[in-house]
Scaffold this active site. Structure first.
Site, PDB file in Angstrom:
ATOM      1  N   VAL A 105       0.987  -1.174  -0.019  1.00  0.00           N
ATOM      2  CA  VAL A 105       0.016   0.157  -0.005  1.00  0.00           C
ATOM      3  C   VAL A 105       1.062   1.109   0.139  1.00  0.00           C
ATOM      4  O   VAL A 105       1.904   1.175   0.632  1.00  0.00           O
ATOM      5  CB  VAL A 105      -0.871   0.008   1.232  1.00  0.00           C
ATOM      6  CG1 VAL A 105      -1.819   1.256   1.284  1.00  0.00           C
ATOM      7  CG2 VAL A 105      -1.904  -1.250   1.117  1.00  0.00           C
ATOM      8  N   CYS A 106       0.759   2.150  -0.917  1.00  0.00           N
ATOM      9  CA  CYS A 106       1.237   3.498  -0.857  1.00  0.00           C
ATOM     10  C   CYS A 106       2.783   3.388  -1.147  1.00  0.00           C
ATOM     11  O   CYS A 106       3.217   2.438  -2.084  1.00  0.00           O
ATOM     12  CB  CYS A 106       1.060   4.247   0.447  1.00  0.00           C
ATOM     13  SG  CYS A 106       1.339   6.107   0.400  1.00  0.00           S
ATOM     14  N   THR A 107       3.675   4.037  -0.335  1.00  0.00           N
ATOM     15  CA  THR A 107       5.039   3.772  -0.523  1.00  0.00           C
ATOM     16  C   THR A 107       5.807   2.342   0.004  1.00  0.00           C
ATOM     17  O   THR A 107       6.988   2.292  -0.130  1.00  0.00           O
ATOM     18  CB  THR A 107       5.863   4.946   0.078  1.00  0.00           C
ATOM     19  OG1 THR A 107       5.318   5.099   1.372  1.00  0.00           O
ATOM     20  CG2 THR A 107       5.481   6.302  -0.680  1.00  0.00           C
ATOM     21  N   THR A 125       1.873   3.445  -6.537  1.00  0.00           N
ATOM     22  CA  THR A 125       2.173   4.010  -5.336  1.00  0.00           C
ATOM     23  C   THR A 125       1.483   5.278  -5.045  1.00  0.00           C
ATOM     24  O   THR A 125       0.707   5.686  -5.927  1.00  0.00           O
ATOM     25  CB  THR A 125       3.609   4.075  -5.178  1.00  0.00           C
ATOM     26  OG1 THR A 125       3.926   4.506  -3.784  1.00  0.00           O
ATOM     27  CG2 THR A 125       4.297   5.200  -6.090  1.00  0.00           C
TER      28      THR A 125
END
Length: 227
Positions: A105-107, A125
């Site tokens: 998830v995300c970075t 991302t």
């Protein structure tokens, strides 16, 4: 007699300054999946500080964690430092080798990438960092959730909920995913249009980049290049 769902080990990794919603969003949904057993893994059984000032208690250490059926790596302000954490990277690589699904998830995508798991993969991302995905061998795809083989990457923060529902549908069917969505009343209706650079006013995008994301992306790039 109804069949008992097969048990699935859902493993989340934690590191200092993790974004709590990257973790708590998908874990809330995935924990409702039939047969799910959630494991929250960190280097030690000590509280791990989030980037909003409270801590999360892991349930297992990297050494004691069972093999994951689904591995999820959240992101957060601590990712740049985590890219230099050999124990975390070794754990992610070891778990991913045997997992049915390897996700971020995300970075958290950059932790997967540093572990060698995004080479040649389509991935996403947080919008503030998509231009850096090539540093880990990934090709950016502009989507909220990206599936490439057994690797799944989600965009920024709240995208983790969408990825969780998509995974649940793949494993247990759309009806189960929709039932969990209803149970948790996930029916987004934000008060403002926006949430992506394409749907937000350009002056807000520029301000957010200048106030935070340009510097944050520079720090992330430096950490990626120093590997």
């Amino acid at each position: 007699m109804p069949m008992t769902p097969a048990r699935s080990n859902i493993v989340f990794t934690l590191f200092d300054q993790v974004t709590q919603l990257d973790f708590t969003g998908p874990v809330q949904f995935l924990s409702r999946m039939p047969g799910a057993i959630v494991h929250v893994a960190a280097k030690a059984l000590e509280p791990v500080m989030t980037d909003v000032g409270f801590a999360i208690m892991p349930t297992v250490t990297f050494e004691d964690c069972p093999p994951a059926d689904l591995l999820c790596v959240p992101g957060g302000l601590g990712v740049a430092a985590a890219l230099g954490d050999s124990a975390l990277l070794a754990f992610v690589k070891r778990q991913a080798d045997a997992a049915q699904w390897t996700t971020s998830v995300c970075t958290g995508a950059f932790i997967l990438g540093r572990a060698g798991l995004l080479q040649g993969k389509r991935a996403t991302t947080h919008w503030g960092y998509t231009q850096l995905l090539h540093h880990v061998g990934a090709v950016h795809e502009d989507a909220r959730t990206v599936f490439d083989g057994k690797v799944v990457t989600a965009g920024g923060v709240t995208s983790g909920i969408d990825f969780a529902l998509a995974i649940i549908a793949r494993l247990h069917g759309e009806r189960v995913a929709r039932s969990i969505q209803l149970s948790l009343e996930y029916d987004p209706a934000p008060p403002f249009a926006g949430g992506t650079p394409a749907t937000s006013p350009s002056d807000i995008v520029s301000t957010m980049r200048a106030k935070f994301y340009d510097r944050a992306a520079t720090r992330m790039e430096a950490a990626l290049l120093n590997g």
